[in-house]
Scaffold this motif. Sequence first.
Motif, mmCIF file in Angstrom:
data_model
loop_
_atom_site.group_PDB
_atom_site.id
_atom_site.type_symbol
_atom_site.label_atom_id
_atom_site.label_comp_id
_atom_site.label_asym_id
_atom_site.label_seq_id
_atom_site.Cartn_x
_atom_site.Cartn_y
_atom_site.Cartn_z
ATOM 1 N N SER A 271 0.828 -1.207 0.000
ATOM 2 C CA SER A 271 0.000 0.000 0.000
ATOM 3 C C SER A 271 0.863 1.257 0.000
ATOM 4 O O SER A 271 0.528 2.246 -0.664
ATOM 5 N N LEU B 182 -3.698 7.960 4.727
ATOM 6 C CA LEU B 182 -3.623 6.758 3.903
ATOM 7 C C LEU B 182 -4.996 6.400 3.332
ATOM 8 O O LEU B 182 -5.112 6.024 2.167
ATOM 9 N N SER B 183 -6.015 6.532 4.137
ATOM 10 C CA SER B 183 -7.370 6.246 3.678
ATOM 11 C C SER B 183 -7.754 7.151 2.515
ATOM 12 O O SER B 183 -8.266 6.683 1.495
ATOM 13 N N LEU C 175 -5.369 6.307 -0.618
ATOM 14 C CA LEU C 175 -5.532 4.997 -1.245
ATOM 15 C C LEU C 175 -6.958 4.710 -1.694
ATOM 16 O O LEU C 175 -7.183 3.802 -2.503
ATOM 17 N N PHE D 203 -7.673 1.089 0.369
ATOM 18 C CA PHE D 203 -7.480 1.095 1.821
ATOM 19 C C PHE D 203 -8.557 0.209 2.446
ATOM 20 O O PHE D 203 -9.507 0.678 3.051
ATOM 21 N N VAL E 149 -5.888 -3.700 5.080
ATOM 22 C CA VAL E 149 -4.769 -2.754 4.955
ATOM 23 C C VAL E 149 -4.769 -1.808 6.147
ATOM 24 O O VAL E 149 -3.718 -1.549 6.744
ATOM 25 N N LYS E 150 -5.935 -1.326 6.511
ATOM 26 C CA LYS E 150 -6.033 -0.439 7.679
ATOM 27 C C LYS E 150 -5.519 -1.136 8.935
ATOM 28 O O LYS E 150 -4.730 -0.561 9.687
ATOM 29 N N TRP F 241 -1.721 -1.349 8.902
ATOM 30 C CA TRP F 241 -1.100 -0.065 9.221
ATOM 31 C C TRP F 241 -1.247 0.275 10.703
ATOM 32 O O TRP F 241 -0.326 0.785 11.333
#
Length: 140
Positions: free
Chosen positions: A12, A102-103, A106, A110, A114-115, A118
């Motif tokens: 990501s 990031l949300s 991506l 995301f 993936v969340k 992270w």
Amino acid sequence: MTPEKIALVQDSFAKVAPIAPQAGAAFYDRLFEIAPEVRPMFKDDLTDQAAKLMTTLGVVVKGLTDLPKIIPVAEQLARRHVSYGVTEDQYGPVGAALIDTLSAGLGDDFTPEVKAAWEDAYATLSGVMIAAAYHEETVA
């Protein structure tokens, strides 16, 4: 962290790296929105700071496969941040700003997985940094 979570973070981040300047700027915009009290710690022009953030994040993300190698670097960084006035309770808003950035960056990529990866990575490294900066005994 599991190898699967490390792969999710690294894959990501590879999608965010091409927009690093925008992502860095978005991170600080979000951080100052949720924690305005930290704004005075930074210069008005955040271009260099955003670039440093993204470079450091890239090094950390790449190093997740060899945590013992990056932990001393993270500990040193944490100790240095104390001299800038960073407090232990400010790690929470930084993590939230990172996840939000990031949300946004991506989008549909995301995913919940993936969340979670992270969040695990941030919890691991921020825990190391907090322990090094605020909880280790100083040896004279």
